[in-house]
Design a protein around this motif. Structure first.
Motif, PDB file in Angstrom:
ATOM      1  N   PRO A 198       0.839  -1.208   0.000  1.00  0.00           N
ATOM      2  CA  PRO A 198       0.000   0.000   0.000  1.00  0.00           C
ATOM      3  C   PRO A 198       0.874   1.259   0.000  1.00  0.00           C
ATOM      4  O   PRO A 198       1.837   1.362   0.769  1.00  0.00           O
ATOM      5  CB  PRO A 198      -0.799  -0.121   1.300  1.00  0.00           C
ATOM      6  CG  PRO A 198      -0.763  -1.575   1.648  1.00  0.00           C
ATOM      7  CD  PRO A 198       0.574  -2.058   1.183  1.00  0.00           C
ATOM      8  N   VAL A 199       0.556   2.179  -0.883  1.00  0.00           N
ATOM      9  CA  VAL A 199       1.279   3.447  -0.975  1.00  0.00           C
ATOM     10  C   VAL A 199       0.262   4.570  -1.077  1.00  0.00           C
ATOM     11  O   VAL A 199      -0.906   4.353  -1.414  1.00  0.00           O
ATOM     12  CB  VAL A 199       2.215   3.482  -2.203  1.00  0.00           C
ATOM     13  CG1 VAL A 199       3.235   2.359  -2.139  1.00  0.00           C
ATOM     14  CG2 VAL A 199       1.426   3.400  -3.499  1.00  0.00           C
ATOM     15  N   THR A 200       0.707   5.769  -0.793  1.00  0.00           N
ATOM     16  CA  THR A 200      -0.157   6.941  -0.909  1.00  0.00           C
ATOM     17  C   THR A 200       0.154   7.664  -2.207  1.00  0.00           C
ATOM     18  O   THR A 200       1.298   8.076  -2.440  1.00  0.00           O
ATOM     19  CB  THR A 200       0.046   7.891   0.283  1.00  0.00           C
ATOM     20  OG1 THR A 200      -0.257   7.188   1.498  1.00  0.00           O
ATOM     21  CG2 THR A 200      -0.862   9.099   0.163  1.00  0.00           C
ATOM     22  N   LEU A 201      -0.853   7.806  -3.079  1.00  0.00           N
ATOM     23  CA  LEU A 201      -0.694   8.483  -4.359  1.00  0.00           C
ATOM     24  C   LEU A 201      -1.714   9.607  -4.484  1.00  0.00           C
ATOM     25  O   LEU A 201      -2.814   9.523  -3.911  1.00  0.00           O
ATOM     26  CB  LEU A 201      -0.890   7.502  -5.522  1.00  0.00           C
ATOM     27  CG  LEU A 201       0.142   6.390  -5.706  1.00  0.00           C
ATOM     28  CD1 LEU A 201      -0.212   5.547  -6.912  1.00  0.00           C
ATOM     29  CD2 LEU A 201       1.543   6.955  -5.841  1.00  0.00           C
ATOM     30  N   PRO A 202      -1.377  10.665  -5.232  1.00  0.00           N
ATOM     31  CA  PRO A 202      -2.359  11.725  -5.462  1.00  0.00           C
ATOM     32  C   PRO A 202      -3.514  11.212  -6.317  1.00  0.00           C
ATOM     33  O   PRO A 202      -3.356  10.319  -7.145  1.00  0.00           O
ATOM     34  CB  PRO A 202      -1.555  12.804  -6.197  1.00  0.00           C
ATOM     35  CG  PRO A 202      -0.401  12.065  -6.810  1.00  0.00           C
ATOM     36  CD  PRO A 202      -0.079  10.942  -5.878  1.00  0.00           C
ATOM     37  N   VAL A 203      -4.671  11.802  -6.110  1.00  0.00           N
ATOM     38  CA  VAL A 203      -5.858  11.482  -6.902  1.00  0.00           C
ATOM     39  C   VAL A 203      -5.840  12.326  -8.169  1.00  0.00           C
ATOM     40  O   VAL A 203      -5.587  13.533  -8.127  1.00  0.00           O
ATOM     41  CB  VAL A 203      -7.147  11.742  -6.103  1.00  0.00           C
ATOM     42  CG1 VAL A 203      -8.378  11.558  -6.981  1.00  0.00           C
ATOM     43  CG2 VAL A 203      -7.203  10.823  -4.890  1.00  0.00           C
ATOM     44  N   LEU A 204      -6.064  11.699  -9.311  1.00  0.00           N
ATOM     45  CA  LEU A 204      -6.113  12.431 -10.576  1.00  0.00           C
ATOM     46  C   LEU A 204      -7.357  13.305 -10.597  1.00  0.00           C
ATOM     47  O   LEU A 204      -8.480  12.828 -10.442  1.00  0.00           O
ATOM     48  CB  LEU A 204      -6.144  11.465 -11.759  1.00  0.00           C
ATOM     49  CG  LEU A 204      -6.216  12.130 -13.136  1.00  0.00           C
ATOM     50  CD1 LEU A 204      -4.880  12.786 -13.468  1.00  0.00           C
ATOM     51  CD2 LEU A 204      -6.589  11.118 -14.216  1.00  0.00           C
ATOM     52  N   LYS A 205      -7.143  14.598 -10.778  1.00  0.00           N
ATOM     53  CA  LYS A 205      -8.255  15.538 -10.898  1.00  0.00           C
ATOM     54  C   LYS A 205      -8.203  16.119 -12.310  1.00  0.00           C
ATOM     55  O   LYS A 205      -7.342  16.937 -12.629  1.00  0.00           O
ATOM     56  CB  LYS A 205      -8.150  16.620  -9.839  1.00  0.00           C
ATOM     57  CG  LYS A 205      -8.268  16.048  -8.420  1.00  0.00           C
ATOM     58  CD  LYS A 205      -8.348  17.125  -7.359  1.00  0.00           C
ATOM     59  CE  LYS A 205      -8.552  16.494  -5.978  1.00  0.00           C
ATOM     60  NZ  LYS A 205      -8.649  17.527  -4.908  1.00  0.00           N
ATOM     61  N   VAL A 206      -9.104  15.654 -13.128  1.00  0.00           N
ATOM     62  CA  VAL A 206      -9.075  15.985 -14.551  1.00  0.00           C
ATOM     63  C   VAL A 206      -9.107  17.488 -14.771  1.00  0.00           C
ATOM     64  O   VAL A 206      -8.466  18.013 -15.692  1.00  0.00           O
ATOM     65  CB  VAL A 206     -10.256  15.302 -15.280  1.00  0.00           C
ATOM     66  CG1 VAL A 206     -10.273  15.667 -16.751  1.00  0.00           C
ATOM     67  CG2 VAL A 206     -10.164  13.788 -15.113  1.00  0.00           C
ATOM     68  N   ALA A 207      -9.789  18.215 -13.913  1.00  0.00           N
ATOM     69  CA  ALA A 207      -9.954  19.654 -14.115  1.00  0.00           C
ATOM     70  C   ALA A 207      -8.784  20.476 -13.611  1.00  0.00           C
ATOM     71  O   ALA A 207      -8.636  21.642 -14.008  1.00  0.00           O
ATOM     72  CB  ALA A 207     -11.240  20.136 -13.447  1.00  0.00           C
ATOM     73  N   SER A 208      -7.898  19.896 -12.776  1.00  0.00           N
ATOM     74  CA  SER A 208      -6.885  20.751 -12.154  1.00  0.00           C
ATOM     75  C   SER A 208      -5.498  20.130 -12.016  1.00  0.00           C
ATOM     76  O   SER A 208      -4.558  20.840 -11.656  1.00  0.00           O
ATOM     77  CB  SER A 208      -7.363  21.184 -10.766  1.00  0.00           C
ATOM     78  OG  SER A 208      -7.598  20.048  -9.934  1.00  0.00           O
ATOM     79  N   THR A 209      -5.315  18.825 -12.267  1.00  0.00           N
ATOM     80  CA  THR A 209      -3.989  18.227 -12.121  1.00  0.00           C
ATOM     81  C   THR A 209      -2.963  18.925 -12.995  1.00  0.00           C
ATOM     82  O   THR A 209      -1.822  19.164 -12.600  1.00  0.00           O
ATOM     83  CB  THR A 209      -4.040  16.726 -12.467  1.00  0.00           C
ATOM     84  OG1 THR A 209      -4.793  16.053 -11.442  1.00  0.00           O
ATOM     85  CG2 THR A 209      -2.650  16.131 -12.544  1.00  0.00           C
ATOM     86  N   VAL A 210      -3.368  19.280 -14.222  1.00  0.00           N
ATOM     87  CA  VAL A 210      -2.545  20.061 -15.138  1.00  0.00           C
ATOM     88  C   VAL A 210      -3.197  21.430 -15.287  1.00  0.00           C
ATOM     89  O   VAL A 210      -4.428  21.512 -15.422  1.00  0.00           O
ATOM     90  CB  VAL A 210      -2.433  19.372 -16.511  1.00  0.00           C
ATOM     91  CG1 VAL A 210      -1.706  20.252 -17.512  1.00  0.00           C
ATOM     92  CG2 VAL A 210      -1.718  18.039 -16.361  1.00  0.00           C
ATOM     93  N   PRO A 211      -2.423  22.532 -15.236  1.00  0.00           N
ATOM     94  CA  PRO A 211      -3.025  23.864 -15.371  1.00  0.00           C
ATOM     95  C   PRO A 211      -3.930  23.946 -16.599  1.00  0.00           C
ATOM     96  O   PRO A 211      -3.538  23.591 -17.705  1.00  0.00           O
ATOM     97  CB  PRO A 211      -1.804  24.780 -15.514  1.00  0.00           C
ATOM     98  CG  PRO A 211      -0.713  24.057 -14.772  1.00  0.00           C
ATOM     99  CD  PRO A 211      -0.964  22.609 -15.027  1.00  0.00           C
ATOM    100  N   GLY A 212      -5.146  24.421 -16.384  1.00  0.00           N
ATOM    101  CA  GLY A 212      -6.112  24.518 -17.468  1.00  0.00           C
ATOM    102  C   GLY A 212      -6.946  23.269 -17.643  1.00  0.00           C
ATOM    103  O   GLY A 212      -7.912  23.252 -18.414  1.00  0.00           O
TER     104      GLY A 212
END
Length: 532
Positions: A70-84
């Motif tokens: 088990p590891v801790t990873l960021p959640v992909l946020k389609v609207a904000s992970t990459v600027p724009g």
């Protein structure tokens, strides 16, 4: 008949047919709902690769502990992970990986790929519902799920262009990836910038005017002498591949950046991509060990290099096409330069930065130690790689008219020079028209294969020696001229001319063996790897 090893028979019998629900339904081992505002999640890359003691002996421990950790990873946020934000694009991927292009508001592309693989489509249909599928699926655990994230700082230190992949968890209720959303829900994914096409150059490869795939680059290279390849960077990248144990470096794993040269023409610089097979660990179980004896490209990463031939098998075609000028001193100089660049501090930082904290605590020290040991052996590895590549060397012209000059200078040096735009065979070529030159030692090189391709080409051979590599001449479909005034001691003729019997000019000579035929098979030249 029951196999000699009954435990293998029982394993295969118990597998019977393929498990229909092999993969974990969700990367999160905790089934509690994930908060809508959660920025991270506790996940496993592949709990289904867990095996008991017998399974680990038969199938190998591989990287199972990392896949199930088990590891801790960021959640992909389609609207904000990459600027724009990101919007879904074309669904692609190979036979094993789910992949999709996602685009920013400015049109720059990213590849969104699942870290886990499903090899179902790689097998013949008759095997897709057999125990074989289970074995091949399980072999995914030989790859390191987080290895690709260690590479960027190492490539940066080595002076090699690279991408910057990042790992994310896709929520089980994610719907912003369009029709492909269901393929990614609950999965661990890799997001990396795409280095393909003009729209993805800005801010990533300063000075480049284009980014193209290997087949396009080679087509330009063989079209005209105005296109050249940055062999020195490619050699350094290939030594980095060997150091990392990355055996899957076929032509589809590269893009090429075009740089317009001040003196005219275009120079193509390699950009490695897709680092799925770094730190591969395979032949540590009974069944994989047997498989590794048959398929030698499956090499295990460790402090010692197992097989340079195995590591380079998938890249053999591209190595042959690109590494045509590099000499032994160049290989050794590149290895020593990498040794200076890849310091202990660089290695430690890359491993600590690239691996999730929990994985680094488990195996960071051993990975660092292995990388240091392999770095220290790079000159010996480079020397063996050179010997492998120097045995048979391809020297290809272009579709323009060229003159190939082979000077058999002495028993330790045969010099091959290629000139562009000759006007008449009785005039010496201009020095500024030189396209290629390399010295060959017959103790290292068995054969030199000259390909004239299109165009009306001239092949001249001269010099009297006792030892020389074989020189195989493939003239191409247009009229060619061969003038062989050389002589090599011994009964075997060391010059061989492969072409059609008509529309070519050559005179009988003591060293020239006529291999012309009425067919056109000798005109075949694999420009993109499709003929392998």
């Amino acid at each position: 008949m029951i196999p000699r090893y009954p435990f293998v028979f029982l394993l295969l019998l118990s597998a019977g047919c393929a498990r229909q629900k092999f993969f974990q339904p969700d990367a999160r081992p905790d089934t509690a709902p994930l908060a809508a505002t959660a920025d991270s999640a506790r996940v496993t890359a592949g709990r289904h690769y867990q095996r008991g003691p017998i399974g680990r002996v038969l199938l190998g421990p591989h990287h199972r502990q990392v896949w199930t950790q088990p590891v801790t990873l960021p959640v992909l946020k389609v609207a904000s992970t990459v600027p724009g934000g990101l919007r879904p694009g074309k669904i692609g991927g190979g036979f094993q990986t789910t992949s999709m292009t996602v685009l920013t508001s400015t049109g720059q592309g990213y590849a969104l790929r699942t870290i886990d693989k499903n090899p179902y489509r790689t097998l013949p249909k008759v095997l897709r519902h057999s125990f074989v599928l289970n074995l091949v699926r399980d072999a995914t655990s030989a790859g390191h799920p987080y290895g690709a994230f260690v590479v960027p700082p190492l490539a940066e230190a080595a002076g090699i262009p690279h991408t910057n992949p990042r790992a994310f968890y896709v929520r089980a209720d994610e719907t912003n990836l369009g029709p492909a959303s269901a393929l990614y829900q609950g999965r661990v994914v890799l997001l990396e910038e795409k280095l393909e096409g003009e729209t993805n150059i800005a801010g990533r490869l300063p000075g480049a005017t284009a980014l193209e795939e290997t087949d396009y680059m080679l087509a330009k290279r063989y079209q005209t002498g105005q296109h050249t390849i940055d062999e020195a960077t490619f050699l350094r990248a290939r030594l980095l591949d060997l150091w990392l144990g990355d055996w899957d470096r076929h032509e589809g794993q590269w893009t090429w950046a075009a740089y317009v040269q001040a003196q005219g023409g275009t120079r193509w610089t390699p950009v490695p991509q897709d680092r799925d097979q770094v730190f591969f660990r395979f032949d540590d179980g009974f069944i994989p060990w047997l498989a590794s004896k048959v398929v030698r490209k499956f090499r295990t990463f460790g402090p010692h290099y197992e097989s340079i031939e195995g590591y380079t098998r998938n890249a053999r075609y591209l190595d042959e096409q690109v590494l045509t000028r590099q000499t032994r001193p160049a290989y050794l100089a590149a290895a020593r330069d990498l040794q200076k660049r890849l310091t202990d501090a660089v290695i430690e930082s890359a491993v600590r930065q690239g691996l999730p904290r929990e994985v680094y605590q488990r195996e960071g020290a051993s990975m660092v130690a292995a990388l240091r040991a392999r770095r220290d052996a790079l000159p010996e590895v480079a020397n063996e790689f050179y010997q492998q590549r120097a045995r048979h060397v391809l020297v290809a012209g272009t579709d323009e008219d060229e003159r190939f000059v082979v000077d058999r200078l002495n028993d330790t040096a045969t010099v091959v020079s290629v000139y562009r735009h000759f006007k008449a065979s009785n005039k010496p070529p201009r020095p500024d028209s030189l396209l290629y030159r390399r010295h060959f030692n017959p103790t290292e090189t068995h054969s030199i294969n000259l390909h004239g391709l299109q165009g009306k080409d001239v092949f001249e051979l001269r010099g009297k020696v006792r030892r020389s590599p074989f020189v195989n001449i493939y003239g191409g479909p247009q009229e060619d001229l061969v003038i062989d005034k050389s002589r090599v001691a011994g009964m075997r003729r060391k010059t061989r001319f492969y072409d059609t019997a008509r529309n070519n000019t050559f005179e009988p000579a003591p060293e020239l063996k006529d291999k012309t035929t009425h067919g056109v098979t000798s005109h075949a030249f694999d420009r993109d790897g499709s003929g392998r």
